[in-house]
Structures are given as C-alpha cells and as structure tokens.
Enzyme design. Structure first.
Site, PDB file in Angstrom:
ATOM      1  N   ALA A 103       0.808  -1.177   0.057  1.00 47.80           N
ATOM      2  CA  ALA A 103      -0.121   0.088  -0.034  1.00 47.80           C
ATOM      3  C   ALA A 103       0.944   1.348   0.037  1.00 47.80           C
ATOM      4  O   ALA A 103       2.046   1.143   0.521  1.00 47.80           O
ATOM      5  CB  ALA A 103      -0.876  -0.040   1.286  1.00 47.80           C
ATOM      6  N   PRO A 104       0.564   2.072  -0.745  1.00 52.04           N
ATOM      7  CA  PRO A 104       1.317   3.497  -0.653  1.00 52.04           C
ATOM      8  C   PRO A 104       1.726   4.088   0.547  1.00 52.04           C
ATOM      9  O   PRO A 104       2.936   4.805   0.468  1.00 52.04           O
ATOM     10  CB  PRO A 104       0.332   4.570  -1.611  1.00 52.04           C
ATOM     11  CG  PRO A 104      -0.726   3.511  -2.171  1.00 52.04           C
ATOM     12  CD  PRO A 104      -0.815   2.279  -1.468  1.00 52.04           C
ATOM     13  N   ARG A 105       0.982   3.896   1.732  1.00 50.38           N
ATOM     14  CA  ARG A 105       1.392   4.523   2.723  1.00 50.38           C
ATOM     15  C   ARG A 105       2.603   3.729   3.419  1.00 50.38           C
ATOM     16  O   ARG A 105       3.148   4.018   4.434  1.00 50.38           O
ATOM     17  CB  ARG A 105       0.143   4.430   3.834  1.00 50.38           C
ATOM     18  CG  ARG A 105      -0.437   2.843   4.164  1.00 50.38           C
ATOM     19  CD  ARG A 105      -1.626   2.968   4.954  1.00 50.38           C
ATOM     20  NE  ARG A 105      -2.216   1.818   5.217  1.00 50.38           N
ATOM     21  CZ  ARG A 105      -3.050   1.320   4.426  1.00 50.38           C
ATOM     22  NH1 ARG A 105      -3.425   1.827   3.208  1.00 50.38           N
ATOM     23  NH2 ARG A 105      -3.478  -0.032   4.752  1.00 50.38           N
ATOM     24  N   TYR A 106       2.868   2.708   3.110  1.00 51.08           N
ATOM     25  CA  TYR A 106       3.991   1.968   3.568  1.00 51.08           C
ATOM     26  C   TYR A 106       5.095   2.031   2.770  1.00 51.08           C
ATOM     27  O   TYR A 106       6.211   1.247   3.288  1.00 51.08           O
ATOM     28  CB  TYR A 106       3.591   0.537   3.828  1.00 51.08           C
ATOM     29  CG  TYR A 106       2.401   0.155   4.516  1.00 51.08           C
ATOM     30  CD1 TYR A 106       2.244   0.463   5.814  1.00 51.08           C
ATOM     31  CD2 TYR A 106       1.145  -0.674   4.162  1.00 51.08           C
ATOM     32  CE1 TYR A 106       1.253   0.397   6.855  1.00 51.08           C
ATOM     33  CE2 TYR A 106       0.106  -0.920   4.968  1.00 51.08           C
ATOM     34  CZ  TYR A 106       0.102  -0.214   6.216  1.00 51.08           C
ATOM     35  OH  TYR A 106      -0.828  -0.414   7.056  1.00 51.08           O
ATOM     36  N   ILE A 107       5.402   2.391   1.376  1.00 47.50           N
ATOM     37  CA  ILE A 107       6.682   2.417   0.760  1.00 47.50           C
ATOM     38  C   ILE A 107       6.927   3.865   0.434  1.00 47.50           C
ATOM     39  O   ILE A 107       5.918   4.919   0.573  1.00 47.50           O
ATOM     40  CB  ILE A 107       6.224   1.841  -0.635  1.00 47.50           C
ATOM     41  CG1 ILE A 107       5.110   2.421  -1.163  1.00 47.50           C
ATOM     42  CG2 ILE A 107       6.244   0.389  -0.271  1.00 47.50           C
ATOM     43  CD1 ILE A 107       4.863   1.521  -2.633  1.00 47.50           C
TER      44      ILE A 107
END
Length: 697
Positions: free
Chosen positions: A97-101
């Site tokens: 998910a974008p919030r983790y990378i």
C-alpha cells in the site's frame, strides 16, 4: 455534437494519456510525478501516499492511476529511488500500500531532466499550479524506459534499451560517425533474437534462459519480458495437461532472481523438453514493436535511429540554452563586481555625502561611474546604481580589492570557457555524455543476451503419442473410440496431424483428429502428408477396364469430399511406398500371348488428384501380385515430382483413351474368350471384400 465530443476525447487520450512524448519519453502522469518529486526533494525519502496526493494537484485523475504509474516508473530503476516493497516484476507480485513505501528522485534524474530556466510551464488543469509541458531531458529517456499504451485508433509498444549503448550511439551521432544498431534490453534478461527488429519497426523473439541440471532436471533462470514466473508456471502446467510436454513435478523458488525447477519423468530428457518448452509455452514469445510517439504535438511513427537523432538535436539545444544562461549569469556577476570595485576603490560614495535629493545622489553616482566606463562591458542602469547605494558601510570598510580582482579574473576565465563550449558545442555534448556514462553506466549493464535463435516449430517436435482407433463395425473413428478388434493396431499421430479417409469408390476426405466421429464404411485411413505420393490400381465396374494412377493429395479443405477416381469405379490396391512394381495376372486364355501385365509405378507420370489414371488392361484380372514392395517414399529422389500442381490441375480427366496400351489389348476382347462358367470361376477365385476396412500408415 457527438462527433465533436468524440474527436475531443480521442485527441485528449492520444496526447495527454496514452502516448509518450519523443523529447522526454514520458506520458503526462509520469512527467507530473517526476516534477512533483523534484519540487519536494530535500534528499530524504517521501512516503508514496504523500507523493500521490501532491501529484493530484497536477493530474486530473484518481490516486490509483497515479500510484500505479509511480510504481511502474520506479521499477524501471532510472529516475526514482525506492524504499520498501514495490512489487516484483519477475514474480508478478504487487506493491505494498502507498502508505507503507517511500521514494525520492534519483541523482540521474536531477542531473539530466530538470532545469526550470529552460522549461516551459503551463497552468495545471484547475489553474492553481504550473506544470511543465516537457522536461528538458538530456538523455534518450524514451528508449531507456520503453513504453506501451492504447489510445483511440492507435497503440504504441516501445521496448526499453540499454543505457550505455544509447549514449554510445548519441556520441557517434555527435562525432559524425554511423552509430552501431541499438537493440532492446529488458530487466528480466532472457535471450533475444533481433534479426527482424528493423530499427524498431519490426519484431523480436525472446526466450527464457533454461539450463539443464543433468538429464532429469531443468532450471529456468530468466524469463521473457511479457510474462512473470507465475504466468509462466500456468502456461507450463497447461501444456502438461494437454500432453504437449511431460514433467513429473514443478517448483517455483523465484525471489529477486528467477528459479523454476522442472523434474522430468522416466524416458523424457532435458534437451527434448527444453525445445518443447520453447514451442508450447511462454518460454518463447514474439513481440511486435510499434514506436509511436508524440512529436511536436502530433502522433507519429518513428524508428530508433530517428528518435536518437531527435534526442541528440534536443541535447545540443538544451546544452546551448544552458550555456547561454550561464554566460548571462557570468556577465551579470562580472558587471556587479566591477561596479562595486569602482564604487568603493574610487570613493564615489563620498560624492553623495552633500547631496540632498535622491535625484542628485543618482546623478553624482552615475557621473563617478562613467569616468571608468572602459572597465565595463555594458551600460550602467538605474538598477545598478540603486544596488551600489544599498551596499552597507561595514562591507565598504572591509572590502578586499585583491580578493575581488581574483574573483573577477575567475569569472572572466569561466566566460572564456563558456564561449569556447558554445563555439564547439558538439565536442562539449560528447564530453557531457561521456561524463554521464562514466558516472552512472556501471549501474545499468546489459541484461538481455543477443543471439540468433533457431526456430522451434511445434509441428516438428510434436510427440507422436495420440492413438486413433477405428470401429470398423459401427464406423466410428477417434481418440475416444474403442476398436472393433482387440488386436487392432491404433494409428499413432501428433496433435497437428490430419487424417485422410478414402473409400473404395474413390471418395476422399481430410479431417482433423477427432475425439469421436462417424465416418461411414471407409477402407483406407492414413495420416495426411502433402508430399506423399499414392499409387493405386482401380477398376471400372461397368467396362471392367483396369487403371493405374500416381497422385498427391496436396491442397485440400478440411471435411470437403473429393473424388480421386471417376464414378462407377472401385479401388483395388493402394500403395504408399516408392518404386512399387505389381503384376496383374489375367484370366488364362490361349488366344493371348501373355496372361500377365506388369505395372512399374515409377514409369507412370504423377497426376493431379482429380485426373483419370492410365489404362492398364481391359481384360479380366484373376489376381494382383506385388513383385516389389518398394521403399519408403523419398521426395528428393523423384525428379518427376517437380511438376507444378497448376499444370496437373489442367489435365483432362477423360484423356485416358490416348494412354499406354498393352499388346494383349489388341488380340482379343473379354467377351470373345470367356464362357459364363469361366467368368463365375474367375469371380470366385479373385473375390475381394470391397467393404473390408483397414489402417494403412
């Protein structure tokens, strides 16, 4: 109205979504992502979710499309540095998910893509921000990244190429040399045949790198670019289920490198299986190149050479613009430092101590400066005077004339260097590309091996393991048919074979290998072979005349019925070997000098499928004896087979009356020599079961 809206939509999709620009190699969403990353760059990684949100100020579509485009661009490894799980192009695993990378702009991108001073900006879709029309890319980004897209009425498929080879080609162009051909290079690796690449206007064939690990194990190390290890497994399993390849087990150990292991069963060996993998699975793919780009706001097809020429022209243009800007900055700095030295060294500031108005201050300062006009390169402006008057007293008191003169000398030297670069812009561009290659080239080695691949045709390597059975009682044929006799030998063929069904009356039909199909009373069942020559002996039922014929079943349509002999005739013998010699033993008669007719099929000319045969005898035949069974047909040994099919089709089916006549035909007729009892005896002696079917391979 609909037409106008459709044209507007089509133009938007082509120019602003699907097709990349030839100059910077980017689609609008990619350009906006890179512009956003460069704008917020502070050297640290930024959360992808935050970057997506910032990009939405420029991109009028959803966050999902921006996130997907960012992940794809980051995985190309040129312009975005990534941190975290961005998926795996080898296994097909998706990104987290974008919030983790996290991501940030790469040093290569900062050095080669951005310069606000030479970039044209336009208002964003809502008018609140400014976005670049095209980034001033000084490297061939289009051919580095590759691209694909589908627009209204057009598509583009551009392959990625090797970074170092592209820069070498540009250096050759700048040096006036003919550049070496540039070929694709994929992150997945593999082995590639570029014989038909045609400078980006053709196609390539790419194979997986497969290594045998002994005779009973195969390991796939690299895969083609259009597939993943997961999809490749599916294609291998599908081929195995269909019986095209034989494996005992398969295991995928792929992570950052591909490692797919195939174990082979007894009687199957690695060399044969590797060829089958190339023929039946995605281990070999053929990809067409469609190099369609936006050039000067118009979509057009180009070649790799044309794109490189265009990018090289743009490189020279951008470097020239940057050098001129640098020249302007140096001129301005020289002017400012020279004025400051004149103002302080000659104590011009003392002349304004008694001035009471701003006008007199400007006037006295200008008069003092004009006395040293020969030291300047341009006219003195009010802005220059105002800057001098703003110099603080502390700076005047600490002013170091020697240091200032040293700085002015350095500025003049830099200006001479800029002038020299402008006069020799191509050598300067070559030096620029050489430095870029030395700095970053080691990070981008060639991954895809270029080789000339042999063509593996599935038909040539197909396993002959499909058993076709014939039910001679119920007249069925197929792979799911039970033979009418327990000891009946099945016809063994491949999945590509076709079957020739030939009845006694000469009706012929070609069919695909069926699972189960009703074919009616059929005497001859053979595997179709366009080069096979058939030799037959047939008899006219009414007249009793016997004929011989050689022919091919060349061109045909599946399931269409053809007649290879005239009506009211019956096939007595059929041979597939070459060099067959038979003897027709006639009913004995004292009125003839011979009671046998010898037929050597080598002496009989090859005829078309529909032509009538050569008349052999009009007398009654007691038996047909094979004197020479011949040998398996060898096409290279047959000179008469070179006769064109078109010429054969022009033969007259009724031309048998002029063919060879045997001596005994002139002596007597069957009606003159036989009595009714003798005829009945002959029939009993040579009776042939005309309805008895059998296989003939």
């Amino acid at each position: 109205m609909v037409a106008d809206y459709y044209i507007e939509y089509a133009s938007y999709v082509v120019k602003d979504r699907a097709i990349p620009d030839v100059d910077d190699g980017l689609k609008p969403v990619q350009r906006r992502i890179l512009h956003c990353l460069n704008s917020i760059d502070d050297g640290r990684f930024n959360r992808v979710a935050s970057t997506i949100g910032d990009t939405m100020h420029y991109h009028p579509h959803g966050d999902q499309s921006i996130g997907d485009a960012l992940v794809v661009l980051a995985n190309k490894e040129y312009f975005i540095e990534k941190q975290g799980n961005f998926g795996n192009i080898l296994t097909g695993d998706g990104a987290a998910a974008p919030r983790y990378i996290e991501c940030r702009i790469s040093p290569l991108a900062k050095e080669t893509l951005f310069n606000k001073e030479i970039t044209e900006f336009v208002p964003s879709y809502d008018g609140r921000s400014q976005e670049p029309v095209c980034l001033p890319a000084k490297i061939p980004a289009l051919l580095m990244l590759g691209s694909d897209g589908i627009a209204v009425g057009m598509t583009t498929t551009i392959f990625p190429h090797n970074f170092n080879e592209l820069l070498d080609a540009q250096i050759d162009i700048l040096a006036g040399r003919k550049p070496k051909p540039v070929y694709p290079d994929f992150l997945q690796g593999g082995i590639m045949d570029v014989t038909e690449y045609e400078d980006g206007a053709g196609r390539i064939r790419v194979r997986a790198r497969i290594e045998p690990d002994g005779d009973k194990k195969i390991v796939i190390r690299e895969i083609p670019p259009t597939t993943t290890s997961e999809k490749l497994l599916e294609s291998i399993e599908d081929a195995a289920k269909k019986g095209k390849i034989k494996i005992s087990s398969i295991a995928d150990f792929s992570t950052d490198k591909v490692a797919i292991e195939l174990a082979l069963p007894r009687g199957v060996y690695s060399e044969d299986t590797i060829r089958e993998l190339y023929a039946y699975t995605n281990c070999e793919v053929s990809i067409n190149s469609v190099l369609r780009v936006i050039k000067d706001d118009v979509p057009m097809l180009m070649t790799v050479s044309e794109v490189l020429e265009r990018n090289t022209e743009k490189l020279v243009e951008y470097l020239t613009a940057e050098l001129k800007l640098e020249e302007e900055k140096l001129e301005k700095l020289f002017h400012e430092k020279t004025l400051a030295q004149i103002f302080i060294e000659n104590r011009i500031y003392k002349r304004i101590e008694k001035c009471e108005t701003l006008e007199t201050i400007f006037s006295e300062t200008r008069k003092g400066l004009l006395q040293h006009k020969d030291k300047l390169r341009r006219e003195i402006t009010d802005e220059d005077v105002e800057k001098l008057l703003q110099i603080p007293i502390r700076r005047i008191s600490l002013f170091d004339i020697n240091k200032n003169e040293t700085e002015i000398a350095k500025i003049l030297a830099d200006m001479d260097g800029v002038h020299d670069h402008l006069e020799h812009i191509k050598p300067f561009a070559i030096e620029y590309l050489t430095n870029i290659k030395e700095k970053y080239g080691k990070n981008f080695p060639r991954r895809t091996e270029i080789a000339e691949l042999d063509t593996v045709k599935a038909r040539d390597i197909a396993r002959k393991d499909i058993k076709v059975h014939h039910d001679k009682i119920n007249y069925f044929i197929g792979t799911n048919v039970k033979a009418s006799a327990k000891d009946a030998t099945p016809l063994v063929c491949t999945e590509f074979d076709k079957l020739v069904l030939l009845r006694n009356d000469g009706s012929c039909r070609v069919i695909s290998v069926p699972e189960k199909e009703y074919i009616g009373p059929t005497k001859f069942v053979m595997i179709a072979d366009r080069s096979q020559i058939y030799s037959i002996i047939y008899r006219d039922k009414k007249s009793g005349t016997w004929y011989a014929k050689r022919f091919r079943i060349g061109q045909y349509m599946l399931n269409k019925e053809y007649n290879i002999i005239p009506p009211d005739c019956i096939i007595e013998q059929l041979f597939t070997n070459d060099g067959v010699v038979v003897e027709l033993q006639l009913i004995a008669s004292k009125r003839r000098s011979t009671n046998a007719v010898r037929v050597d099929f080598k002496d009989i000319a090859l005829r078309s499928r529909d032509a009538r045969g050569i008349r052999v005898t009009v007398y009654q035949v007691a038996n047909v004896v094979v004197l020479n069974k011949g040998s398996k047909f060898d096409e290279s040994s047959q000179e008469e087979e070179d006769t064109s099919e078109d010429a054969q089709q022009q033969e007259d089916p009724q031309q048998d009356q002029a063919e060879a006549t045997t001596p005994e035909q002139e002596e007597a007729t069957p009606e003159q020599e036989e009595t009714p009892p003798e005829q009945e005896k002959r029939k009993l002696k040579r009776r042939i079961d005309e309805d008895k079917p059998f296989f003939l391979e």
